[in-house]
Scaffold this motif. Sequence first.
Motif, PDB file in Angstrom:
ATOM      1  N   LEU A  13      -7.197   4.058 -11.076  1.00  0.00           N
ATOM      2  CA  LEU A  13      -7.912   3.582  -9.897  1.00  0.00           C
ATOM      3  C   LEU A  13      -8.803   4.660  -9.314  1.00  0.00           C
ATOM      4  CD1 LEU A  13      -4.972   1.626  -8.231  1.00  0.00           C
ATOM      5  CD2 LEU A  13      -7.042   0.626  -9.203  1.00  0.00           C
ATOM      6  N   THR A  14      -8.189   5.636  -8.660  1.00  0.00           N
ATOM      7  CA  THR A  14      -8.928   6.722  -8.009  1.00  0.00           C
ATOM      8  C   THR A  14      -7.997   7.914  -7.875  1.00  0.00           C
ATOM      9  OG1 THR A  14      -9.786   7.465  -5.861  1.00  0.00           O
ATOM     10  CG2 THR A  14      -8.376   5.544  -5.848  1.00  0.00           C
ATOM     11  N   PRO A  15      -8.513   9.132  -8.017  1.00  0.00           N
ATOM     12  CA  PRO A  15      -7.635  10.304  -7.840  1.00  0.00           C
ATOM     13  C   PRO A  15      -7.025  10.399  -6.448  1.00  0.00           C
ATOM     14  CG  PRO A  15      -9.689  10.924  -8.949  1.00  0.00           C
ATOM     15  CD  PRO A  15      -9.860   9.507  -8.460  1.00  0.00           C
ATOM     16  N   LEU A  16      -7.604   9.713  -5.469  1.00  0.00           N
ATOM     17  CA  LEU A  16      -7.110   9.810  -4.098  1.00  0.00           C
ATOM     18  C   LEU A  16      -5.635   9.473  -3.989  1.00  0.00           C
ATOM     19  CD1 LEU A  16      -7.600   9.894  -0.923  1.00  0.00           C
ATOM     20  CD2 LEU A  16      -7.854   7.412  -1.116  1.00  0.00           C
ATOM     21  N   THR A  17      -5.163   8.482  -4.740  1.00  0.00           N
ATOM     22  CA  THR A  17      -3.784   8.029  -4.561  1.00  0.00           C
ATOM     23  C   THR A  17      -2.786   9.155  -4.780  1.00  0.00           C
ATOM     24  OG1 THR A  17      -3.686   7.284  -6.877  1.00  0.00           O
ATOM     25  CG2 THR A  17      -4.345   5.661  -5.215  1.00  0.00           C
ATOM     26  N   ARG A  18      -3.089  10.118  -5.641  1.00  0.00           N
ATOM     27  CA  ARG A  18      -2.165  11.213  -5.910  1.00  0.00           C
ATOM     28  C   ARG A  18      -1.930  12.063  -4.654  1.00  0.00           C
ATOM     29  NH1 ARG A  18       1.232  11.982  -7.828  1.00  0.00           N
ATOM     30  NH2 ARG A  18       1.128  13.987  -8.894  1.00  0.00           N
ATOM     31  N   GLN A 170      -9.341  -3.807  -2.688  1.00  0.00           N
ATOM     32  CA  GLN A 170      -8.878  -4.882  -3.566  1.00  0.00           C
ATOM     33  C   GLN A 170      -8.250  -4.323  -4.828  1.00  0.00           C
ATOM     34  OE1 GLN A 170     -10.381  -6.444  -6.599  1.00  0.00           O
ATOM     35  NE2 GLN A 170     -11.715  -4.674  -6.950  1.00  0.00           N
ATOM     36  N   GLY A 171      -8.730  -3.173  -5.315  1.00  0.00           N
ATOM     37  CA  GLY A 171      -8.112  -2.550  -6.483  1.00  0.00           C
ATOM     38  C   GLY A 171      -6.687  -2.127  -6.194  1.00  0.00           C
ATOM     39  N   PHE A 172      -6.471  -1.511  -5.029  1.00  0.00           N
ATOM     40  CA  PHE A 172      -5.120  -1.106  -4.648  1.00  0.00           C
ATOM     41  C   PHE A 172      -4.200  -2.320  -4.509  1.00  0.00           C
ATOM     42  CE2 PHE A 172      -7.307   2.561  -2.183  1.00  0.00           C
ATOM     43  CZ  PHE A 172      -7.377   3.335  -3.330  1.00  0.00           C
ATOM     44  N   LEU A 173      -4.693  -3.362  -3.840  1.00  0.00           N
ATOM     45  CA  LEU A 173      -3.871  -4.554  -3.627  1.00  0.00           C
ATOM     46  C   LEU A 173      -3.496  -5.222  -4.939  1.00  0.00           C
ATOM     47  CD1 LEU A 173      -5.677  -6.072  -0.500  1.00  0.00           C
ATOM     48  CD2 LEU A 173      -3.311  -5.264  -0.581  1.00  0.00           C
ATOM     49  N   ARG A 174      -4.445  -5.376  -5.828  1.00  0.00           N
ATOM     50  CA  ARG A 174      -4.150  -6.022  -7.110  1.00  0.00           C
ATOM     51  C   ARG A 174      -3.177  -5.181  -7.928  1.00  0.00           C
ATOM     52  NH1 ARG A 174      -7.352 -10.409  -7.439  1.00  0.00           N
ATOM     53  NH2 ARG A 174      -9.402 -10.362  -6.431  1.00  0.00           N
ATOM     54  N   GLU A 175      -3.299  -3.874  -7.849  1.00  0.00           N
ATOM     55  CA  GLU A 175      -2.379  -3.000  -8.569  1.00  0.00           C
ATOM     56  C   GLU A 175      -0.940  -3.208  -8.088  1.00  0.00           C
ATOM     57  OE1 GLU A 175      -1.535   0.117 -11.407  1.00  0.00           O
ATOM     58  OE2 GLU A 175      -3.297  -1.157 -11.065  1.00  0.00           O
ATOM     59  N   MET A 176      -0.764  -3.539  -6.802  1.00  0.00           N
ATOM     60  CA  MET A 176       0.561  -3.774  -6.237  1.00  0.00           C
ATOM     61  C   MET A 176       1.000  -5.236  -6.346  1.00  0.00           C
ATOM     62  SD  MET A 176       0.823  -1.280  -2.888  1.00  0.00           S
ATOM     63  CE  MET A 176      -0.564  -1.982  -1.995  1.00  0.00           C
ATOM     64  N   GLY A 177       0.178  -6.057  -6.991  1.00  0.00           N
ATOM     65  CA  GLY A 177       0.530  -7.464  -7.116  1.00  0.00           C
ATOM     66  C   GLY A 177       0.270  -8.270  -5.869  1.00  0.00           C
ATOM     67  N   LYS A 213       5.993  -0.749  -3.332  1.00  0.00           N
ATOM     68  CA  LYS A 213       4.994  -0.465  -4.366  1.00  0.00           C
ATOM     69  C   LYS A 213       4.139   0.768  -4.090  1.00  0.00           C
ATOM     70  CE  LYS A 213       5.460  -4.312  -6.953  1.00  0.00           C
ATOM     71  NZ  LYS A 213       5.611  -4.354  -8.421  1.00  0.00           N
ATOM     72  N   THR A 214       3.978   1.159  -2.831  1.00  0.00           N
ATOM     73  CA  THR A 214       3.090   2.286  -2.520  1.00  0.00           C
ATOM     74  C   THR A 214       3.515   3.589  -3.190  1.00  0.00           C
ATOM     75  OG1 THR A 214       2.353   1.293  -0.438  1.00  0.00           O
ATOM     76  CG2 THR A 214       2.088   3.669  -0.663  1.00  0.00           C
ATOM     77  N   PRO A 215       4.811   3.919  -3.244  1.00  0.00           N
ATOM     78  CA  PRO A 215       5.181   5.170  -3.940  1.00  0.00           C
ATOM     79  C   PRO A 215       4.711   5.192  -5.397  1.00  0.00           C
ATOM     80  CG  PRO A 215       6.997   4.409  -2.585  1.00  0.00           C
ATOM     81  CD  PRO A 215       5.976   3.301  -2.578  1.00  0.00           C
ATOM     82  N   GLY A 216       4.793   4.071  -6.079  1.00  0.00           N
ATOM     83  CA  GLY A 216       4.314   4.016  -7.457  1.00  0.00           C
ATOM     84  C   GLY A 216       2.809   4.183  -7.541  1.00  0.00           C
ATOM     85  N   LEU A 217       2.108   3.602  -6.571  1.00  0.00           N
ATOM     86  CA  LEU A 217       0.650   3.761  -6.514  1.00  0.00           C
ATOM     87  C   LEU A 217       0.291   5.232  -6.331  1.00  0.00           C
ATOM     88  CD1 LEU A 217      -1.830   1.782  -6.472  1.00  0.00           C
ATOM     89  CD2 LEU A 217      -1.752   1.960  -3.985  1.00  0.00           C
ATOM     90  N   ALA A 218       1.049   5.921  -5.474  1.00  0.00           N
ATOM     91  CA  ALA A 218       0.780   7.326  -5.195  1.00  0.00           C
ATOM     92  C   ALA A 218       1.124   8.233  -6.377  1.00  0.00           C
ATOM     93  CB  ALA A 218       1.558   7.770  -3.958  1.00  0.00           C
ATOM     94  N   LYS A 219       2.063   7.809  -7.194  1.00  0.00           N
ATOM     95  CA  LYS A 219       2.478   8.636  -8.334  1.00  0.00           C
ATOM     96  C   LYS A 219       1.662   8.362  -9.589  1.00  0.00           C
ATOM     97  CE  LYS A 219       7.287   9.148  -6.803  1.00  0.00           C
ATOM     98  NZ  LYS A 219       7.223  10.608  -6.622  1.00  0.00           N
ATOM     99  N   ASP A 220       0.744   7.418  -9.527  1.00  0.00           N
ATOM    100  CA  ASP A 220      -0.060   7.045 -10.697  1.00  0.00           C
ATOM    101  C   ASP A 220      -1.017   8.185 -11.054  1.00  0.00           C
ATOM    102  OD1 ASP A 220      -1.567   5.881 -12.659  1.00  0.00           O
ATOM    103  OD2 ASP A 220      -2.215   4.163 -11.469  1.00  0.00           O
ATOM    104  N   THR A 221      -0.809   8.785 -12.194  1.00  0.00           N
ATOM    105  CA  THR A 221      -1.624   9.939 -12.619  1.00  0.00           C
ATOM    106  C   THR A 221      -2.760   9.547 -13.560  1.00  0.00           C
ATOM    107  OG1 THR A 221      -0.155  10.392 -14.497  1.00  0.00           O
ATOM    108  CG2 THR A 221       0.363  11.478 -12.392  1.00  0.00           C
TER     109      THR A 221
END
Length: 278
Positions: A13-18, A170-177, A213-221
């Motif tokens: 998605l974006t490096p920001l989530t890390r 919308q990318g973040f939301l879809r990633e979390m279902g 779901k947010t912790p998984g989004l944040a850990k997505d490398t």
Amino acid sequence: GHYSEKLLILDGLTPLTRWYDLTNFDISPVLKTKQGRVAFRKRFKIPAEVTVYACLQTIYKLSPRMDNVTREILTRDPDAVVLFKELPMTDQVGKQVKARLRQTLSGPLLRRVHFLPPLSDSDYRDTFAIVDVILDSYPFGGHTSTMDAFSAGCPVVTLPTDFLSGRCTQGFLREMGLGELVATDLDDYIEKALWVGMDLAYRAKIVAIIQAKTPGLAKDTRSVEAWGGMLSDIVRGGGVNGTGERKYLASSREHDHLADHLAPTDHLAPTHDHLAPT
């Protein structure tokens, strides 16, 4: 196409989530109690028993179309207030937005719009604890502020546009279902915001999903690794236009697919919001 730059395809998605896995988005412990939330609302003259719809983006993102969204939400949800925030450097823009709202809203509705003054970092984070629904600004949407909201467990409703600046949420939301919070037009955007705001059981379900779901989004490398790999390949492959870059160039089929996917529609057609009457 919208852009003259070459299209490179990367994973993630974006490096920001890390960033949100490496730092803490801490809300004051007292704001985790009802008494603390009531006191924080009282401090900013927000009634205790209202539903708070908030757009905590920089105020220059509030286009005239968001004025109409505000009016519809306040009209259809009698328990709603709408919350915006200001910054010292956006003082003049804030005055323009307030002037527009005075034209768009009747007196009773206008009294249910609240503008937060410039906030400290801690107050900014704590504000999310008193918000029930985050309204992603349109057409220039959120990115960092959306991840702030998710870190606090806040539901976010968005309407994506044709441009990258309006597609991050919308990318973040879809990633979390949570594609159900991605609207198809402004009417649908209002409907989804009201659904989250007025249906307590539905909102609780959405909050639980975001918190899970947010912790998984944040850990997505994936995005960080993809950017690192691409830049290394470009340097090793002869620089821009070299073999390293060609590895990531979108194929003609991918170009066509994206062109079809992002084809302008009526509600996304470019407008000159900055030229709208105020």
